[in-house]
Write an enzyme that holds these catalytic residues in place. Structure first.
Site, mmCIF file in Angstrom:
data_model
loop_
_atom_site.group_PDB
_atom_site.id
_atom_site.type_symbol
_atom_site.label_atom_id
_atom_site.label_comp_id
_atom_site.label_asym_id
_atom_site.label_seq_id
_atom_site.Cartn_x
_atom_site.Cartn_y
_atom_site.Cartn_z
ATOM 1 C CB VAL A 187 0.413 -11.803 5.814
ATOM 2 C CG1 VAL A 187 0.976 -13.058 6.448
ATOM 3 C CG2 VAL A 187 1.557 -10.929 5.306
ATOM 4 C CE LYS A 191 -3.946 -2.287 2.100
ATOM 5 N NZ LYS A 191 -3.408 -3.641 1.805
#
Length: 523
Positions: A341, A299
Site C-alpha cells: 500500500v 503474502k
C-alpha cells in the site's frame, strides 16, 4: 452516555476543522484537501484561483510559509498554519490529500525536500512549473503539475467503493480493529461517511486513537465511548467488548506486518495475527455479528514467510468459521488480500521519501524484485466492497494489474520530485529471509473466480490441488501452535506452522533463542 447515543458527538461529515475560518460555509471541502506551500504572490493567487474554480478539484485548507511576520494571518480566507519545516506533520494533521508547492523559482533541492516531505505524509504533490518565475506572470490553478500515482504503479488507480456500501454500514454498529494504523484509520474515515449508528475504533495504542479522533471529528477529548483500548490477544477483554458493544459489522485490520521482524519473532506473529484473529472471530460468532471482514495480504498466497503463514492461517480461521456461521444462519465471514500500500506508515513510498530527503542511498533488495501496489484509498475501497459482496467464506483479491519492479518505481518517483536518474544512488541489500523475488495473489492450489465487480476476484480451492491444502484438524493444530507461542518457543512455532501449512517451509536461519523463562531473574 448510553452506548447507542450520538447526541454529544459532532457530525463528522458536516463538521470542519476548528482551525478553519468560521466564515467558511459548513460542510466538507468540495475538492481534495490541499495545503498550499508559499504565502507570497503566487501562493495568494493560487488560493484565490482554486477557491474560484471548483473544477480544478482542489480545496485549500491551509497555507505554509516561513515568514514569521505572516504568522497567524489568513491568506484569502485560508489559515496560515506554520513553517515549511512542519510540512509532513501538518499534512497528516489536516488530512491533506494534495500539497501544492507555490513558490516559483524555488531551488531544485528545496523542491525535492518539500516534495518528499509531502509524499511521506501520503499526499500527492502539485508544483508550479519553474518557467512561471521567469515569465513573471500571474499564476493560475491550471498551471499545477502533479505527482502521478498512475506512473508510479504502472496502471490507473482503481476506485472500487460504491454507494451500495451504505446498505451494510448505515445505521449499524461498526467495529474497526487496528484503527490507529494506516489501513485502520482510512477504514474509519470511509466507514464514517456511510452513516453508521456507532463507529467503534479499537487499538492498543492510545496515542494512535487520540490522533485518529482528532482527524475524524476535529476534536479529541478522549471521553467518547467510540474509542476502545484493547489488545486482541486478550481473549476475556475481547469477549467483554463484544458483549457490551455488540458490533454488527467488524473490519479486522489489527496485525503485525513487518516481514523481517516476524521472521525473528515468530511467536509474536502467531499471538497477534493468528490467535488475535481467532479471539475476534469467536466473539463475533458468539454475539451475532452480521459481517466480519479480515484484512489479509498477498503474502498469504503460497507463504514463504512467517508473516504470510500467519495471515494464511487467519484466512483459514475465517473460512472455517464462515462454514459454521452458514450452518447456524448467522453472520457472513470473509477476507480480502491485497499487495503493498502506497501512503501507509512504513510503506515503500514513505521510506523512499525519507531516504531521498536525507541524501542517502535508496535501498532495494534486488534489481529484479517486483511487487503489486495499490493506494491506501484503493485498499480500503476493496475492503468495503468485499464486505458488501460477501456471502461467507470468500477470500477476495483485487485485480491489481501487473507487478511493478521496485527499481522502476524508484526512478519514477525520483523523476516526479525533480531528481535526475544520475542523482539517485541505489544500494542492493539482497533478499531477506522469507522474502520472495516476485509475489503472487493466488496460491497454486487456488482458482480465480469472477465476482459482480469487474476488478475484484474471489478464490476457491482447486479440486485438483494436492491434499493438505487446508488442514482437516485445523482446531487441533492451532491449539498446539498457540501453546508453543505462549511459551515463546520459536523453533516449535516454526515447526507447527510447517505442519499446518504443508506448502510453507520454515526459514533455514535459526530464530533468536527464546528466553529460558518468561521472567528473567530479578523480576
Amino acid at each position: 452516555m448510553s452506548p447507542n447515543s450520538t447526541s454529544a458527538r459532532p457530525d463528522p461529515v458536516r463538521k470542519i476543522h476548528d482551525d478553519l475560518p468560521p466564515a467558511r460555509p459548513p460542510g466538507p471541502p468540495a475538492g481534495l484537501r490541499t495545503l498550499v506551500v508559499g504565502a507570497g504572490s503566487a501562493g495568494t493567487a493560487l488560493v484565490r484561483d482554486l477557491g474560484r474554480t471548483p473544477a480544478f478539484g482542489l480545496t485549500p485548507v491551509g497555507v505554509l510559509d516561513d515568514d514569521p511576520a505572516k504568522a497567524g494571518r489568513a491568506i484569502g480566507g485560508v489559515p496560515l498554519l506554520g513553517p515549511l519545516t512542519d510540512l509532513t506533520e501538518l499534512a497528516v494533521r489536516h488530512r491533506a490529500q494534495v500539497v501544492a508547492l507555490a513558490i516559483p523559482g524555488l531551488p531544485a533541492g528545496r523542491v525535492r525536500t518539500l516534495a518528499t516531505a509531502a509524499a511521506a505524509a501520503g499526499a500527492a504533490v502539485r508544483y508550479l512549473p519553474s518557467f512561471l518565475s521567469a515569465l513573471r506572470r500571474e499564476v493560475v490553478g491550471s498551471d499545477m503539475r502533479g505527482l502521478d500515482v498512475n506512473r508510479l504503479i504502472g496502471r490507473h488507480e482503481v476506485h472500487v467503493v460504491s454507494s451500495d456500501i451504505r446498505t451494510v454500514i448505515e445505521g449499524r454498529r461498526v467495529l474497526v480493529t487496528g484503527a490507529g494504523g494506516s489501513i485502520g484509520s482510512e477504514l474509519c474515515r470511509q466507514v464514517n461517511a456511510f452513516g453508521p449508528s456507532e463507529l467503534y475504533m479499537l487499538d492498543h495504542d492510545e496515542s494512535n486513537l487520540h490522533r485518529l479522533q482528532l482527524e475524524i471529528w476535529g476534536e479529541a477529548l478522549l471521553t467518547d465511548h467510540s474509542l476502545v483500548i484493547a489488545d486482541i490477544r486478550d481473549r476475556p477483554r475481547i469477549q467483554q467488548i463484544f458483549r457490551d458493544l455488540k458490533p454488527e459489522v467488524v473490519f479486522h485490520a489489527a496485525a503485525h506486518k513487518h516481514l523481517p521482524l516476524l521472521e525473528r519473532h515468530p511467536s509474536e506473529a502467531v499471538k497477534s495475527n493468528v490467535l488475535g484473529t481467532d479471539h475476534l472471530v469467536e466473539a463475533a460468532l458468539a454475539t451475532g455479528a452480521e459481517r466480519f471482514v479480515l484484512i489479509s495480504t498477498d503474502k498469504a498466497a503460497d507463504p514463504t514467510s512467517v508473516l504470510g503463514a500467519s495471515k494464511r492461517l487467519a484466512e483459514l480461521i475465517v473460512q472455517a468459521n464462515a462454514r459454521d456461521a452458514r450452518g447456524l444462519g448467522t453472520g457472513v465471514f470473509s477476507a480480502v488480500r491485497f499487495g503493498n500500500v502506497l501512503g501507509s506508515r512504513g510503506s515503500l513510498l514513505s521510506v523512499l521519501a525519507e531516504q531521498m530527503r536525507s541524501g542517502g542511498p535508496v535501498t532495494v533488495t534486488h534489481p529484479d524484485v517486483t511487487r503489486f501496489f495499490m493506494t491506501i484509498e484503493e485498499a480500503v475501497g476493496l475492503v468495503l466492497e468485499a464486505g458488501r459482496m460477501a456471502r461467507g467464506g470468500e477470500v477476495f483479491v483485487l485485480d491489481m494489474g501487473d507487478p511493478v519492479r521496485i527499481v522502476d518505481l524508484v526512478h519514477n518517483f525520483a523523476a516526479q520530485v525533480q531528481l535526475g536518474a544520475e542523482e539517485v544512488e541505489i544500494r542492493y541489500t539482497g533478499l531477506r529471509a522469507g522474502e520472495k523475488l516476485n509475489e503472487a495473489l493466488f496460491s497454486e492450489g487456488e482458482v480465480r473466480l469472477p465476482t459482480e465487480h469487474a476488478r475484484i476476484y474471489a478464490t476457491a480451492v482447486d479440486p485438483a490441488a494436492p491434499a493438505g491444502t487446508c488442514p482437516e484438524d485445523l482446531a487441533g493444530g492451532l491449539t498446539g501452535l498457540y501453546e508453543a507461542a505462549a511459551g515463546n518457543c520459536d523453533a516449535e512455532v516454526l515447526r507447527r506452522l510447517a505442519g499446518l501449512l504443508p506448502g510453507y517451509r520454515a526459514p533455514q536461519e535459526a530464530p533468536v533463542p527464546a528466553l529460558s523463562s518468561p521472567y528473567p531473574d530479578g523480576f
